[in-house]
Design an enzyme around this catalytic site. Structure first.
Site, PDB file in Angstrom:
ATOM      1  N   HIS A  76       0.839  -1.193   0.000  1.00  0.00           N
ATOM      2  CA  HIS A  76       0.000   0.000   0.000  1.00  0.00           C
ATOM      3  C   HIS A  76       0.877   1.247   0.000  1.00  0.00           C
ATOM      4  O   HIS A  76       1.600   1.505   0.967  1.00  0.00           O
ATOM      5  CB  HIS A  76      -0.886  -0.045   1.251  1.00  0.00           C
ATOM      6  CG  HIS A  76      -1.844   1.088   1.367  1.00  0.00           C
ATOM      7  ND1 HIS A  76      -1.790   2.005   2.394  1.00  0.00           N
ATOM      8  CD2 HIS A  76      -2.897   1.449   0.582  1.00  0.00           C
ATOM      9  CE1 HIS A  76      -2.779   2.875   2.242  1.00  0.00           C
ATOM     10  NE2 HIS A  76      -3.466   2.557   1.155  1.00  0.00           N
ATOM     11  N   HIS A  93      -0.761  10.389  -2.622  1.00  0.00           N
ATOM     12  CA  HIS A  93      -2.073   9.988  -2.111  1.00  0.00           C
ATOM     13  C   HIS A  93      -3.030  11.163  -1.984  1.00  0.00           C
ATOM     14  O   HIS A  93      -4.162  11.116  -2.471  1.00  0.00           O
ATOM     15  CB  HIS A  93      -1.948   9.280  -0.753  1.00  0.00           C
ATOM     16  CG  HIS A  93      -3.290   8.952  -0.176  1.00  0.00           C
ATOM     17  ND1 HIS A  93      -3.956   9.799   0.685  1.00  0.00           N
ATOM     18  CD2 HIS A  93      -4.112   7.895  -0.380  1.00  0.00           C
ATOM     19  CE1 HIS A  93      -5.126   9.263   0.999  1.00  0.00           C
ATOM     20  NE2 HIS A  93      -5.245   8.107   0.372  1.00  0.00           N
TER      21      HIS A  93
END
Ligand code: G3P
Ligand code: CA
Length: 413
Positions: free
Chosen positions: A6, A48
């Site tokens: 991730h 992100h």
């Protein structure tokens, strides 16, 4: 079981940097994740957050505010490693200072076909042609066919419209529908699966929304289940017990440890997941791609379990090709690297194509072949290595300027 790093290995390294990606690969991630944002001048970059505020440091006019309000030149002045050292002093490293926000092109240039990518379109409604740009880049790096055939690229989004658009542009691509945590409960998600299976091969629910009925319903729809973000071993074990097909984790090494002998090489894991998906939907390999699903179990089988120092293949395979458009195509052949090794092995590497060049070979980042040539042999003494996962990386360079690389993981025991 797909192990998705991730934002890379974003537990021990700053998210979405080459350090986090390299570490994720080294720790055994089958996929490295990219969250896409788009700059004011239309470049896909990997970050992100919509804004630079949390993770970027640098000139305020360049490194604060929305990514989509900055040019690539501005974005490239920002440092996305220092915040991590400040936030996590126990994991801080001097080399993280000054790390840059990568463009997606740079990520593809760095890893080529040596890894699997799990790419998310973030706020696509506010980023003109984000999906088209993504597919164009995948075409530039010859990744569309391997995405369709062996899930080398999975495309994910919280926005169904974005995935429907990608599906319309290229129905062969494997897509994952994400769901928002508490807002999207298991029963609510189950109510969306008829629609999702029309364009997606899997779903990405929050771990807290993932329960037995959801996994069962998803599998009945031939949809794989990849919950996020799972960082503790007990929750990994519990989700594996529910039958999920993969998971996002900031700590890929922990998932590797939980999986133990059930782990598979990154490319085999993805290829088996793709095959399971096709089998579930009754689609043949020739019709590879999106809209197929998975039963999910096959990628959890034992890995080779073979004898020590047994090469995985006796023939020279062309494991990578150069990505330099007009220049001569390069190939890098590698043979002799075992999956598991107790004593030693000899790796043989040959550069094909181009007009001469050289090969460099590294084990765990340490150069092991002193003189680069078009063909080299390297003896690796596994007995001298710590037991566990190691990485042999070969990089070939042609005199014409092409470059091709390949990383192969092996276990020393
Ligand atoms: O893409 C899966 C997971 O990463 C979704 O959450 O916010 O980390 O992108 P987020
Ligand atoms: Ca994400």
């Amino acid at each position: 079981m797909l192990n998705v790093g991730h934002r890379g290995a974003s537990g021990p390294a700053p998210e979405h940097t080459f350090s986090a990606y390299d570490l994720g690969i080294e720790q055994g991630a089958d996929y490295i994740e990219q969250d896409l944002q788009q700059t004011a001048d239309g470049t896909l970059v990997v970050l992100h957050d919509e804004t630079l505020d949390r993770t970027a440091r640098g000139p305020v006019e360049n490194c604060k505010g929305l990514v989509r309000s900055k040019t690539l030149e501005q974005i490239k002045t920002c440092d996305v490693g220092s915040w991590f050292n400040d936030e996590y002093p126990d994991r801080a490293r001097p080399e993280y200072v000054g790390l840059k926000i990568p463009t997606l092109r740079e990520v593809f240039e760095e890893y080529g076909k040596d890894v699997n990518y799990y790419i998310e379109t973030k706020r696509p409604a506010l980023a003109e042609r984000m999906e088209e740009r993504l597919l164009e880049l995948m075409s530039d790096f010859d990744l569309r066919r391997p995405a369709a055939e062996r899930w080398q690229v999975l495309i994910q989004s919280f926005a169904p419209e974005s995935l429907v658009k990608v599906h319309a542009l290229d129905p062969s691509l494997p897509l994952i529908q994400l769901y928002f945590g508490a807002k999207n409960t298991s029963p609510w998600i189950q109510g969306t699966l008829d629609a999702a299976r029309k364009y997606a091969v899997g779903i990405g629910p929050a771990k807290d929304s993932t329960d037995g009925p959801l996994v069962k319903a998803a599998h009945e729809h031939c949809l794989a289940v990849h919950p996020y973000t799972v960082n503790e071993k007990p929750e990994m074990e519990s989700l594996i017990g529910l039958g999920v097909d993969g998971m996002f984790t900031n700590f890929p090494d922990r998932l590797e440890e939980v999986l133990g002998t059930r782990t598979l090489p990154w490319d085999t894991a993805a290829a088996r997941a793709a095959e399971a998906s096709r089998t579930c939907r009754g689609v043949s390999g020739a019709d590879a791609g999106g809209g197929s699903g998975t039963t999910g179990d096959s990628s959890r089988e034992r890995s080779d379990g073979g004898s020590s120092s047994t090469p995985s293949s006796d023939r020279v395979e062309i494991l990578g090709t150069s990505r330099v458009g007009a220049k001569p195509r390069l190939g890098l052949g590698v043979k002799g690297v075992p999956r598991r090794c107790a004593s030693s092995f000899v790796a043989r590497l040959v550069l094909t194509g181009g007009r001469g060049g050289s090969i460099r070979v590294y084990v765990d980042g340490r150069r092991v072949a002193k003189k680069g040539r078009r063909a080299v042999q390297v003896r690796v003494a596994c007995g001298d290595l710590e037991p566990g996962l190691h990485r042999l990386r070969a990089v070939g360079a042609s005199r014409a300027g092409g470059r091709v690389g390949r990383t192969i993981r092996f276990f020393a025991r």
